[in-house]
Write an enzyme that holds these catalytic residues in place. Structure first.
Site, PDB file in Angstrom:
ATOM      1  N   ASP A  24     -43.643   3.294  15.272  1.00  0.00           N
ATOM      2  CA  ASP A  24     -44.862   3.064  14.498  1.00  0.00           C
ATOM      3  C   ASP A  24     -45.033   4.203  13.496  1.00  0.00           C
ATOM      4  OD1 ASP A  24     -47.154   1.968  13.553  1.00  0.00           O
ATOM      5  OD2 ASP A  24     -48.369   2.341  15.325  1.00  0.00           O
ATOM      6  N   PHE A  35     -57.055   1.162  18.202  1.00  0.00           N
ATOM      7  CA  PHE A  35     -58.477   0.830  18.358  1.00  0.00           C
ATOM      8  C   PHE A  35     -59.241   1.115  17.078  1.00  0.00           C
ATOM      9  CE2 PHE A  35     -57.982   5.264  19.946  1.00  0.00           C
ATOM     10  CZ  PHE A  35     -58.835   5.927  19.062  1.00  0.00           C
ATOM     11  N   GLU A  55     -63.460   2.093  16.748  1.00  0.00           N
ATOM     12  CA  GLU A  55     -64.614   2.263  17.626  1.00  0.00           C
ATOM     13  C   GLU A  55     -65.757   3.019  16.942  1.00  0.00           C
ATOM     14  OE1 GLU A  55     -62.520   4.087  20.849  1.00  0.00           O
ATOM     15  OE2 GLU A  55     -62.573   6.088  19.994  1.00  0.00           O
ATOM     16  N   ASN A  69     -47.071  10.312  13.689  1.00  0.00           N
ATOM     17  CA  ASN A  69     -45.686   9.837  13.869  1.00  0.00           C
ATOM     18  C   ASN A  69     -45.012   9.917  12.500  1.00  0.00           C
ATOM     19  OD1 ASN A  69     -46.099   9.175  16.538  1.00  0.00           O
ATOM     20  ND2 ASN A  69     -45.560   7.031  16.343  1.00  0.00           N
ATOM     21  N   GLY A  82     -59.444  11.351  22.857  1.00  0.00           N
ATOM     22  CA  GLY A  82     -59.281  11.320  24.306  1.00  0.00           C
ATOM     23  C   GLY A  82     -59.001   9.892  24.736  1.00  0.00           C
ATOM     24  N   HIS A 105     -51.415  14.856  20.180  1.00  0.00           N
ATOM     25  CA  HIS A 105     -51.984  13.747  19.395  1.00  0.00           C
ATOM     26  C   HIS A 105     -53.021  12.972  20.205  1.00  0.00           C
ATOM     27  CE1 HIS A 105     -49.677  10.929  21.762  1.00  0.00           C
ATOM     28  NE2 HIS A 105     -49.760   9.940  20.904  1.00  0.00           N
ATOM     29  N   GLY A 106     -53.304  13.434  21.406  1.00  0.00           N
ATOM     30  CA  GLY A 106     -54.294  12.778  22.249  1.00  0.00           C
ATOM     31  C   GLY A 106     -54.252  13.370  23.645  1.00  0.00           C
ATOM     32  N   GLY A 144     -52.633  11.850  26.223  1.00  0.00           N
ATOM     33  CA  GLY A 144     -51.330  11.563  26.822  1.00  0.00           C
ATOM     34  C   GLY A 144     -51.468  10.718  28.073  1.00  0.00           C
TER      35      GLY A 144
END
EC number: 6.5.1.8
Length: 471
Positions: free
Chosen positions: A148, A228, A230, A339, A376, A399-400, A402
């Site tokens: 991606d 997402f 949000e 990415n 998160g 990047h988050g 995980g």
């Protein structure tokens, strides 16, 4: 209950791809069928760590024999890995699965590798692990970027109070459902136009010519999986932020998605080309690279950058539609890829700074003063961050949160009742989504952030409240 093991279970504890996985599953399920899942994996890990010790074991010997590297005939053109790997830093090492570490160890033995780092949200992927950062000399690795391409975060902050998300929940839900489109292969019947669709690369590069129509139909849409859009509450904690928003709380919109079918097709095509041009040993084959001096390398580089700009355009269309539906112009927008590959100057161990190709596969750019978003899970906060330019991380951060559970493990071990209870406890409205994206499938973002205090400073937080995902 009889023992059930999967290839994913074994890869997670560091078993390499290949015949050994099927042999190990067969042996364990035949000779240790009444052993618990945990005990079986603990035993298999012991065999992996010291196979010589188990060579003469009546049942485990076949696994051990397969784990011991045998000198195999190599194709004449196969490129060997370096005997010694380059040094690299792992952040939050005690909380990263063995499979991801093993993949990074292999990546650091590529002849083109100069430096690397592993982020605290890392987990196993294809080629470079998710959360892997790899700096290469004059080479681009398609699977070091990921499928991606240009997957990114985008946050819009509105001049509306945080209680909007509670007082106008129905209106906000309707906006998300009306203005977004999710799912693999999904397309608009009447897509919006965008200048990125007029880029000359779509005419100049043969592969891209065939992808233009799909790119037109999918622009402004989102993928499946963990993608997402949000609504939530942004809390700006640093009054001296670069985007000029006073400290306080606001209604905000956060989106996460990438370059759709365009990026996936580019990644898969050029990975095949790279594997043909730079054949590597089987354990490293997904790390095949293209020289930037080659025609294929240049075509991939241009295609990757186009896909990144396309991903950005998708986010901007989503945010434009939603801002229009709200009747609001954002006070500020913060966004970043995670990415992608960049040309940057870094110093390898004991070397002067040089231009390198820095692959960040599931890692956020965190150069000094660079803003980004680290999300998160759907029940935990995300963070607006400012990079500190830490050399040991190659100017990168997670990047988050995980994954804590693989998609398969989440589907097999969680129930919708459990997920709904957690959503209710945290006041989250979920539109769409699946068990594989349940909050419990992810690591604790606060713990992940604690491992990267040297990498980023926190400018603000974002708490999700109304989450839209693929149905």
């Amino acid at each position: 209950m009889k023992l059930k093991l999967t290839g994913k279970d074994l890869r997670k504890i560091g078993y390499p791809e290949g015949k050994v996985i099927s042999i190990a599953i067969s042996v364990m399920q035949h000779s240790f069928k009444h052993t618990s899942h945990k005990e079986a994996l603990e035993l298999l890990e012991k065999v992996r760590q010291n196979p010589t010790k188990y060579l003469k074991n009546e049942t485990l010997g076949t696994i051990a024999a397969e784990l011991i590297e045998k000198p195999a005939p190599k194709p004449a053109d196969e490129i060997p890995l370096s005997e010694e790997r380059k040094e690299y830093t792992v952040f939050g090492a005690d909380h990263i699965e063995a499979g991801a570490i093993n993949q990074m160890e292999i990546a650091m033995r590529l002849p083109v590798t100069v430096a690397g780092a592993l982020m605290p949200d890392a987990h196993q992927g294809y080629g470079l692990p998710i959360g892997g950062v790899l700096a290469a000399h004059n080479a681009i690795i398609p699977y070091g970027v990921g499928v991606d391409i240009g997957c990114r975060m985008c946050l819009s902050i509105y001049d509306l109070p945080e209680n909007t998300v509670y007082g106008e929940t129905k209106k906000l839900k309707n906006i998300l459902q009306r203005e977004t489109l999710f799912g693999a292969g999904r397309e608009f019947s009447k897509p919006m136009d965008d200048e990125v669709l007029d880029r000359p690369e779509f005419r100049q590069i043969p592969l891209l010519r065939g992808l233009h129509d799909k790119a037109v139909r999918q622009i402004g849409s989102s993928g499946s999986g963990n993608h997402f859009v949000e609504f939530g509450i942004a809390e700006i904690t640093d009054p001296d932020n670069e985007f000029g928003v006073p400290a306080g709380t606001y209604l905000a919109l956060l989106s996460h998605s990438g370059s759709r079918g365009l990026g996936a097709s580019i990644a898969n095509h050029f990975t095949r080309v790279a594997m043909e041009k730079t054949p590597l040993p089987s354990q490293a084959k997904h790390l095949a690279w293209l020289s930037l001096e080659s025609e294929a390398g240049q075509e991939y580089w241009l295609s990757m950058n186009l896909a990144g700009d396309y991903a950005s355009a998708c986010h901007h269309q989503i945010h434009h539609k939603i801002a229009r539906a709200l009747g609001q112009k954002p006070l500020a927008m913060v966004e970043n890829h995670h990415n992608f590959a960049w040309k940057e100057r870094h110093a390898g161990p004991g070397a002067e700074p040089q231009e390198l190709i820095v692959h960040r596969k599931g890692a956020t750019p965190a150069g000094k003063g660079v803003l980004g978003i680290i999300p998160g899970s759907m029940t935990q906060p995300g963070f607006i961050v400012r990079g500190r330019g830490e050399a040991a991380s190659l100017d990168s951060a997670s990047h988050g949160a995980g994954r804590r559970l693989s998609r398969t493990a989440a589907k097999n071990s969680l129930t919708w009742s459990q997920v709904q209870d957690m959503l209710n406890q945290n006041g989250i409205t979920l539109l769409g989504g699946g068990l594989d994206e349940a909050p419990m499938a992810y690591k604790d973002i606060n713990q992940v952030m604690s491992f990267q205090r040297d990498l980023v400073d926190v400018v603000g937080r974002f708490q999700p409240k109304i989450v839209r995902m693929d149905d």
